[in-house]
Design a protein around this motif. Structure first.
Motif, PDB file in Angstrom:
ATOM      1  N   GLY A 165      -5.364  -0.063 -11.447  1.00  0.00           N
ATOM      2  CA  GLY A 165      -4.214   0.288 -10.935  1.00  0.00           C
ATOM      3  C   GLY A 165      -3.019  -0.324 -11.059  1.00  0.00           C
ATOM      4  N   GLY A 166      -3.256  -1.915 -10.732  1.00  0.00           N
ATOM      5  CA  GLY A 166      -2.370  -3.070 -11.127  1.00  0.00           C
ATOM      6  C   GLY A 166      -1.696  -2.840 -12.490  1.00  0.00           C
ATOM      7  N   ARG A 203      -1.759   1.778  -6.092  1.00  0.00           N
ATOM      8  CA  ARG A 203      -2.740   2.254  -5.386  1.00  0.00           C
ATOM      9  C   ARG A 203      -3.200   3.691  -5.803  1.00  0.00           C
ATOM     10  NH1 ARG A 203      -4.107  -2.633  -3.976  1.00  0.00           N
ATOM     11  NH2 ARG A 203      -2.974  -3.476  -2.245  1.00  0.00           N
ATOM     12  N   SER A 204      -2.226   4.479  -6.092  1.00  0.00           N
ATOM     13  CA  SER A 204      -2.413   5.823  -6.458  1.00  0.00           C
ATOM     14  C   SER A 204      -3.199   5.696  -7.747  1.00  0.00           C
ATOM     15  CB  SER A 204      -1.099   6.581  -6.558  1.00  0.00           C
ATOM     16  OG  SER A 204      -1.459   7.896  -6.798  1.00  0.00           O
ATOM     17  N   ASP A 233       0.578  -1.300  -0.076  1.00  0.00           N
ATOM     18  CA  ASP A 233      -0.082   0.049  -0.048  1.00  0.00           C
ATOM     19  C   ASP A 233       0.697   1.358  -0.039  1.00  0.00           C
ATOM     20  OD1 ASP A 233      -2.515  -1.214  -0.058  1.00  0.00           O
ATOM     21  OD2 ASP A 233      -2.273  -1.633   2.184  1.00  0.00           O
ATOM     22  N   THR A 234       2.104   1.192   0.536  1.00  0.00           N
ATOM     23  CA  THR A 234       2.739   2.598   0.719  1.00  0.00           C
ATOM     24  C   THR A 234       4.132   2.170   0.258  1.00  0.00           C
ATOM     25  OG1 THR A 234       3.292   1.915   2.965  1.00  0.00           O
ATOM     26  CG2 THR A 234       1.406   3.393   2.486  1.00  0.00           C
ATOM     27  N   ARG A 235       5.144   3.084  -0.221  1.00  0.00           N
ATOM     28  CA  ARG A 235       6.260   3.323  -0.811  1.00  0.00           C
ATOM     29  C   ARG A 235       6.752   4.464  -0.526  1.00  0.00           C
ATOM     30  NH1 ARG A 235      10.410  -0.289  -1.908  1.00  0.00           N
ATOM     31  NH2 ARG A 235       9.019  -1.536  -2.923  1.00  0.00           N
ATOM     32  N   ARG A 236       7.950   4.844   0.197  1.00  0.00           N
ATOM     33  CA  ARG A 236       8.644   6.029   0.668  1.00  0.00           C
ATOM     34  C   ARG A 236       7.485   7.089   1.267  1.00  0.00           C
ATOM     35  NH1 ARG A 236      11.263   6.460  -5.646  1.00  0.00           N
ATOM     36  NH2 ARG A 236      13.088   5.074  -5.315  1.00  0.00           N
ATOM     37  N   GLY A 237       6.797   6.215   2.293  1.00  0.00           N
ATOM     38  CA  GLY A 237       6.101   7.129   3.174  1.00  0.00           C
ATOM     39  C   GLY A 237       4.650   7.581   2.119  1.00  0.00           C
TER      40      GLY A 237
END
Length: 358
Positions: free
Chosen positions: A131-132, A116-117, A106-110
């Motif tokens: 998204g994928g 997801r975005s 769900d997250t990368r680099r905060g």
């Protein structure tokens, strides 16, 4: 060899390389806008650009620079190694995007991962699949851009060809390492031997060894120097990943940029977890089997798993592995094959990379 003496000028050189690589990436991406006049495609390009330029420590370009420096590359002719470093960063970005899709992160680099975005809160049903799929395409695009940037590097036919061959070899190795990582997830328990093999191909070669060698060949490094870069880079790259494995379980989210529970939920078959399984007995082993890789893992049971990792001695053992590999890398610097000034920089990077403070 004292890092205190060398740290200030070397730190300035590292910061300069980071700034130059960032600027090169911005120029390249500004010249590579969407060829399709469609707002959603344009938005996808924008998000990929933001992912590339807004985060990352530029570790691979920095190591590529010091590989260049050690082979006699001069500050007045840095253009080729900056371009090569930017190509490495685009390659890295594409691989991270794909890694996040495969892991369902769900997250990368905060920040939200690219897939997801891209899905976004306003997307209709099927948004996650979109998204994928879109992230996979953009990851491939980043890889294609890396090739384009590297193709523009010209330092003489032999050196340019050698750099491209190493770049291709690096990509084959990291893809194979990722394949091994996926295969490891198919087994019932983590294997120390298999986990170490993943570390070597997915991280050590790709993060340290090959970037050093790519920089080296661009500056005309001889075989003995390239071999020294390999003997230095592999143990350092392994130490780097072992530290990452520890931070993935015991780290600080504000530092790592992702929830520290994620690796446990995803069931990552790291060296740390492999040693915990190998050493656990009775109820410890039962809890590891029940909760490691459980998507519904909560913080309370995650803390139980962390305590098992500590109590089995797995954490202390992996810390000792990091120390031993860092020492192996430093031993190579004492051999005299790599020039002294470059050794000072690499010694500083051993400290920073094994503590993840680059």
């Amino acid at each position: 060899m004292t890092t205190e003496i060398a740290e200030t000028p070397i730190s300035k050189a590292i910061d300069r390389v980071r700034r130059k690589v960032d600027a090169r990436l911005v120029r390249f991406l500004d010249a590579h806008l969407s060829p399709v006049d469609d707002p959603d495609v344009i938005e996808g390009y924008r998000q990929l650009r933001e992912f590339v330029v807004a985060g990352g420590k530029r570790i691979r370009p920095i190591l590529c620079y010091w590989g260049w420096h050690g082979a006699g590359g001069g500050a007045q002719e840095e253009g080729p190694v900056i371009d090569a470093g930017a190509a490495l960063e685009l390659c890295h970005a594409g691989l991270l995007v794909h890694d996040d899709v495969m892991d369902g992160s769900d997250t990368r680099r905060g920040r939200p991962t690219l897939h997801r975005s891209l899905a976004g809160p306003a997307r209709p049903p099927g948004a996650q699949a979109f998204g994928g799929s879109a992230a996979i395409l953009l990851g491939v695009l980043a890889q294609a851009w890396a090739d384009e940037l590297l193709t523009g590097v010209e330092v003489g036919q032999a050196r340019t060809h050698a750099a491209r061959m190493l770049f291709s070899r690096m990509r084959l190795e990291v893809i194979s390492g990722q394949y091994l990582d996926i295969l490891a997830g198919m087994g019932e328990e983590a294997s120390v031997e298999r986990a170490l093999r993943v570390v070597r191909y997915k991280t050590a070669k790709y993060t340290v060894e090959r970037p050093l060698q790519i920089g080296g060949v661009l500056a005309g490094a001889d075989p003995s120097l390239l071999e020294a870069y390999s003997r230095f880079g592999l143990p350092l790259g392994e130490a780097f990943q072992l530290r990452d494995d520890i931070l993935g379980v015991f780290g600080d989210t504000s530092v790592t940029g992702k929830p520290v529970i994620d690796d446990l939920r995803e069931g990552k078959r790291t060296v740390l977890i492999a040693h915990a399984f190998a050493r656990a007995r009775g109820p410890q082993r039962d809890r590891l089997r029940t909760w490691h890789g459980e998507p519904g893992l909560d913080e309370r049971n995650a803390d139980v798993l962390r305590q098992i990792i500590v109590d089995t001695g797995a954490l202390a053992h992996v810390e000792s592995l990091i120390t031993r590999r860092a020492d192996q890398a430093l031993d190579v610097l004492r051999e005299g094959v790599i020039p002294a000034r470059t050794c000072e920089a690499l010694a500083l990077l051993v400290d920073r990379l094994t503590r993840r403070v680059v």
